[in-house]
Write a protein that holds these residues in place. Structure first.
Motif, short mmCIF file in Angstrom:
data_model
loop_
_atom_site.label_atom_id
_atom_site.label_comp_id
_atom_site.label_asym_id
_atom_site.label_seq_id
_atom_site.Cartn_x
_atom_site.Cartn_y
_atom_site.Cartn_z
N GLY A 3 73.85 -27.93 -33.41
CA GLY A 3 73.82 -28.74 -34.61
C GLY A 3 72.98 -30.00 -34.56
N THR A 4 72.38 -30.33 -33.45
CA THR A 4 71.54 -31.52 -33.44
C THR A 4 70.49 -31.42 -32.35
OG1 THR A 4 71.52 -33.93 -33.26
CG2 THR A 4 73.08 -32.77 -31.86
N PRO A 89 73.73 -36.76 -37.41
CA PRO A 89 74.32 -37.49 -36.29
C PRO A 89 73.80 -37.00 -34.95
CG PRO A 89 76.02 -36.91 -37.88
CD PRO A 89 74.77 -36.18 -38.29
N PRO A 90 73.45 -37.90 -34.06
CA PRO A 90 73.00 -37.51 -32.72
C PRO A 90 74.16 -37.32 -31.76
CG PRO A 90 72.84 -39.86 -32.94
CD PRO A 90 73.36 -39.35 -34.26
N LEU A 112 79.26 -40.63 -37.39
CA LEU A 112 77.87 -40.85 -36.98
C LEU A 112 77.56 -40.25 -35.61
CD1 LEU A 112 77.32 -44.59 -38.06
CD2 LEU A 112 76.87 -42.49 -39.36
N VAL A 113 78.54 -39.60 -35.01
CA VAL A 113 78.37 -39.07 -33.64
C VAL A 113 78.67 -37.58 -33.65
CG1 VAL A 113 79.10 -39.28 -31.24
CG2 VAL A 113 79.11 -41.31 -32.73
N ALA A 114 77.67 -36.77 -33.27
CA ALA A 114 77.87 -35.32 -33.25
C ALA A 114 78.62 -34.88 -32.00
CB ALA A 114 76.52 -34.60 -33.31
N GLY A 115 78.45 -35.60 -30.93
CA GLY A 115 79.12 -35.28 -29.68
C GLY A 115 78.99 -36.45 -28.72
N LEU A 116 79.87 -36.49 -27.74
CA LEU A 116 79.86 -37.54 -26.73
C LEU A 116 79.69 -36.88 -25.36
CD1 LEU A 116 82.90 -39.64 -27.97
CD2 LEU A 116 80.56 -40.51 -27.81
N ARG A 279 79.20 -31.07 -32.98
CA ARG A 279 79.53 -30.52 -34.29
C ARG A 279 78.32 -30.60 -35.21
NH1 ARG A 279 83.96 -35.16 -35.81
NH2 ARG A 279 82.58 -36.98 -35.69
N ARG A 280 78.28 -29.73 -36.14
CA ARG A 280 77.20 -29.72 -37.14
C ARG A 280 77.46 -30.78 -38.18
NH1 ARG A 280 73.91 -25.38 -36.70
NH2 ARG A 280 74.64 -23.66 -35.41
#
Length: 280
Positions: A3-4, A89-90, A112-116, A279-280
């Motif tokens: 997704g990113t 989101p990055p 604002l955050v796709a993943g950590l 996540r997308r």
């Protein structure tokens, strides 16, 4: 990575974006657009004690830090403002103390955050601030205690002296934080460190909740030879985070590396980030 294609890198204590250049290159080679941040007060945004620049080592032990008033929310809000213009989101990748910032960012603005991705990083949750984790028995094998100058509560920062010419001091800095690098590589890294890490990063709870921070998919890169953030302490923070937000339990990877894994094994770290859930 789902997704990113965008990745934002957050450095650790005393570091700056320039320390992450090898990881930036490895991620770029895998097709990602990468932004390495200088947190407020660090890297090209550093603010130095006057005594550090004049090499007055005695005064360096007592001079109040120019970062003493910098709060965790000040820094997190600056990162949030950087993330807002992204079209999608990055994935946010954090090393070491940068994990405290990333956790607060994801709590403030999870959308604002796709993943950590935590790279041998702090994940302060149930015990409160990062400093509470450093008081645990699992932290007591860490190196680096001989590096600190002055009273952190009086000067408002955890202060080191990266420009010290004392061989024993250099040896401890090398062994604690840059054991993945040879001596020339370590010296190049040390030359661009900043001396002060704001106390707020250690004393302020991130406020992480399952309802906000806990909705973001997350990955932890464990470093099994880490002498600054022992793997036993990493595991405590992983366990506490998963107890708080079990629905997004950490995906985990382990590397046979020390604390400067971002420089010592950038390709391996980039591969893990590339495949991290998002996540997308």
């Amino acid at each position: 990575m789902t997704g990113t294609s965008d990745v934002v890198l957050i450095h650790g204590a005393w570091h700056g974006a320039g320390h992450l250049v090898a990881l930036v290159g490895a991620l770029t080679a895998r097709g990602h657009r990468v932004l390495a941040l200088d947190l407020v007060g660090h890297g090209t945004r550093a603010r130095f004690p006057a005594s550090y620049l004049t090499r007055d080592v005695a005064a360096l032990r007592t001079e109040v830090s120019p970062l003493a008033g910098l709060s965790l929310d000040d820094v997190a809000a600056d990162v949030v403002a950087t993330l807002r213009p992204f079209a999608a989101p990055p994935v946010v990748v954090a090393h070491s103390m940068g994990g405290t910032v990333a956790t607060r960012v994801a709590e403030l603005a999870p959308e604002l955050v796709a993943g950590l991705v935590y790279v041998t990083a702090f994940v302060p949750t149930s015990l409160g601030p990062a400093g509470a984790y450093l008081a645990l028995p699992e932290a007591q094998t860490a190196l680096g205690g001989g590096l600190y100058l002055g009273d952190p509560t009086a000067i408002g920062a955890v202060r080191i002296d990266p420009r010290s010419t004392d061989p024993a001091y250099q040896d401890e800095l090398h062994a604690a934080y840059f054991s993945d690098l040879d001596r020339p590589g370590f010296l190049a890294m040390a030359a661009s460190l900043t001396p002060d890490q704001p106390m707020a990063f250690l004393t302020t709870p991130t406020g992480a909740t399952a309802e906000r921070w806990g909705t973001v998919p997350r990955t932890y890169i464990r470093t099994t030879r880490d002498r600054a953030l022992p793997v036993a302490l990493q595991d405590v923070m992983i366990r506490h985070a998963d107890e708080l937000a079990p629905a997004t339990a950490f995906a985990q990877a382990a590397l046979d590396a020390g604390h400067a894994v971002f420089a010592g094994a950038p390709a391996e770290v980039a591969d893990i980030i590339h495949h991290a859930p998002a996540r997308r």
